[in-house]
Design a protein around this motif. Structure first.
Motif, PDB file in Angstrom:
ATOM      1  N   HIS A 203      -7.257  12.562  42.928  1.00  0.00           N
ATOM      2  CA  HIS A 203      -8.326  12.416  42.173  1.00  0.00           C
ATOM      3  C   HIS A 203      -9.082  10.706  42.377  1.00  0.00           C
ATOM      4  O   HIS A 203      -8.348  10.144  41.371  1.00  0.00           O
ATOM      5  N   LEU A 204     -10.323  10.225  43.233  1.00  0.00           N
ATOM      6  CA  LEU A 204     -10.205   8.935  42.825  1.00  0.00           C
ATOM      7  C   LEU A 204     -10.628   8.580  41.261  1.00  0.00           C
ATOM      8  O   LEU A 204     -11.935   9.757  41.140  1.00  0.00           O
ATOM      9  N   THR A 205     -10.330   7.664  40.511  1.00  0.00           N
ATOM     10  CA  THR A 205     -10.608   7.877  39.286  1.00  0.00           C
ATOM     11  C   THR A 205     -11.046   6.273  38.526  1.00  0.00           C
ATOM     12  O   THR A 205     -10.613   5.626  39.684  1.00  0.00           O
ATOM     13  N   ASP A 210     -19.140   1.202  35.342  1.00  0.00           N
ATOM     14  CA  ASP A 210     -19.882   0.530  36.652  1.00  0.00           C
ATOM     15  C   ASP A 210     -19.012   0.816  37.464  1.00  0.00           C
ATOM     16  O   ASP A 210     -19.933   0.351  38.405  1.00  0.00           O
ATOM     17  N   ALA A 211     -17.819   0.371  37.513  1.00  0.00           N
ATOM     18  CA  ALA A 211     -17.151  -0.053  38.422  1.00  0.00           C
ATOM     19  C   ALA A 211     -17.697   1.935  39.171  1.00  0.00           C
ATOM     20  O   ALA A 211     -17.674   1.820  40.675  1.00  0.00           O
ATOM     21  N   ALA A 212     -17.216   2.771  38.391  1.00  0.00           N
ATOM     22  CA  ALA A 212     -17.283   4.344  38.908  1.00  0.00           C
ATOM     23  C   ALA A 212     -19.074   4.538  39.680  1.00  0.00           C
ATOM     24  O   ALA A 212     -18.908   4.428  40.661  1.00  0.00           O
ATOM     25  N   ARG A 213     -20.329   4.431  38.715  1.00  0.00           N
ATOM     26  CA  ARG A 213     -21.295   4.530  39.273  1.00  0.00           C
ATOM     27  C   ARG A 213     -21.671   3.604  40.983  1.00  0.00           C
ATOM     28  O   ARG A 213     -22.008   4.403  42.100  1.00  0.00           O
ATOM     29  N   ARG A 273      -3.155   3.653  34.430  1.00  0.00           N
ATOM     30  CA  ARG A 273      -4.031   3.196  34.957  1.00  0.00           C
ATOM     31  C   ARG A 273      -3.075   1.924  36.320  1.00  0.00           C
ATOM     32  O   ARG A 273      -1.837   1.640  35.585  1.00  0.00           O
ATOM     33  N   PRO A 274      -3.295   1.240  37.537  1.00  0.00           N
ATOM     34  CA  PRO A 274      -3.125   0.356  37.795  1.00  0.00           C
ATOM     35  C   PRO A 274      -2.496  -1.237  36.459  1.00  0.00           C
ATOM     36  O   PRO A 274      -3.983  -1.184  35.600  1.00  0.00           O
ATOM     37  N   LYS A 280     -10.326  -1.618  39.237  1.00  0.00           N
ATOM     38  CA  LYS A 280     -11.107  -0.537  38.569  1.00  0.00           C
ATOM     39  C   LYS A 280     -11.333   0.765  39.096  1.00  0.00           C
ATOM     40  O   LYS A 280     -11.332   1.940  38.336  1.00  0.00           O
ATOM     41  N   ILE A 281     -10.547   1.104  40.170  1.00  0.00           N
ATOM     42  CA  ILE A 281     -10.409   2.450  41.058  1.00  0.00           C
ATOM     43  C   ILE A 281      -9.154   2.775  42.043  1.00  0.00           C
ATOM     44  O   ILE A 281      -8.692   2.202  42.395  1.00  0.00           O
TER      45      ILE A 281
END
Ligand SMILES: C[S@@+](CC[C@H](N)C(=O)[O-])C[C@H]1O[C@@H](n2cnc3c(N)ncnc32)[C@H](O)[C@@H]1O
Length: 291
Positions: A203-205, A210-213, A273-274, A280-281
């Motif tokens: 799932h894209l996370t 801000d990055a998600a939005r 997370r990376p 960021k995604i």
């Protein structure tokens, strides 16, 4: 068809006419994803959409490739270690390399795969690739119609619901808006499946609001039917009724969702997370089993 002469990205002739119900003037998720993977089953608006998401979030093309590699490792794990031989690949996307049936049937030539996608272009191209594979089929359905998917003649023909099934929701549930209750959908599928059934999910996370939005807004502006990039603790709800497996092959790491690049990937250490803070995604990924 498994294992037979798949040397390039397109293991079937490309002169397949597009069905009349395909609108080529607006991008779709399936065709844009194909464009991100450098596939050929896409049109100009899809290629432009792929460039938009790549510019909004540099590295999106790489994410698509990493996600495909995760899919392959996930299917191999399920077929080899869990010995599951029935796969329901929801939101399967256009055929590319290392499709689920090719990976699963390499482990078990009798493995059965039902591909389901909302985009009719997947059926058009899938039929060609699967023409000589009796254990695999492709259907056009909306995964939100749980009973339609599970009760369709195509599914019933290949899947025995008295035995464990692997449901694949790979890079898919971010396409489902909150109003359609993505985690409730997972529960509804697993309510109908036998114990021992497995979920392979990514799932894209993001952990950056801000990055998600911004990413989500751009996809919506492109006119695609989509949900949103979600936060790690939200995505974990997909596994509420399931037991996650360890993201390392020796089962030493705690069972959590991780960046898909690091899920059972040789000596690569699992990461939530990376490692690069600039990224960021990512595709948050894992495999769970119904107790
Ligand atoms: C990003 S692609 C992922 C393809 C493949 N699962 C993979 O990981 O390589 C998402 C796919 O889900 C499909 N999709 C989106 N919403 C869907 C829905 N409600 N029901 C079925 N398929 C859907 C899209 O058409 C697209 O092919």
């Amino acid at each position: 068809m498994a294992g037979k002469g798949f040397s390039g990205r397109h293991p079937y002739p490309h002169e397949i006419p597009s069905p009349p119900d395909i609108d080529m003037s607006v991008p779709t998720v399936a065709r844009t994803y194909d464009a991100l993977l450098d596939g050929k089953d896409n049109f100009t608006p899809d290629r432009e959409a792929a460039e938009v998401v790549e510019s909004v979030n540099p590295g999106t093309k790489a994410l698509a490739r990493q996600n495909r590699a995760f899919l392959s490792r996930g299917v191999t794990y399920v077929a080899e270690t869990l010995k599951i031989d029935q796969f329901l690949d929801l939101g399967s996307g256009l055929p590319t390399v290392e499709n689920t049936h090719q990976v699963a049937q390499r482990v078990n030539p009798n493995a059965r795969v039902v591909y389901v996608d909302i985009d009719p272009i997947v059926l058009a191209h899938g039929r060609a690739i699967l023409a000589d594979n009796a254990n695999t089929t492709v259907a056009t359905s909306d995964l939100r119609d749980v009973d339609v998917v599970l009760d369709s003649p195509e599914t019933r023909r290949l899947i025995d619901f008295d035995r464990p099934v692997c449901v694949m929701l790979v890079s898919l549930l971010h396409c489902v808006p909150d109003a359609d209750d993505p985690w409730g959908l997972v529960r509804r599928y697993f309510d109908r499946l036998a114990p021992g059934s497995a979920l392979v999910m990514s799932h894209l996370t993001s952990d950056d609001a801000d990055a998600a939005r911004v990413f989500t807004e751009h996809v919506h502006e492109l006119g695609m039917d989509w949900g949103r990039v979600r936060f790690p603790d939200e995505v974990a709800h997909a596994f509420d009724s399931l037991e996650l497996v360890s993201p390392t092959a020796d089962d030493s790491a705690e069972p959590v969702l991780v960046d898909c690049v690091t899920w059972r990937n040789g000596d690569v250490a699992p990461l939530k997370r990376p490692a690069d803070p600039a990224q960021k995604i990512w595709e948050h990924a894992g495999v769970g089993i119904k107790p």
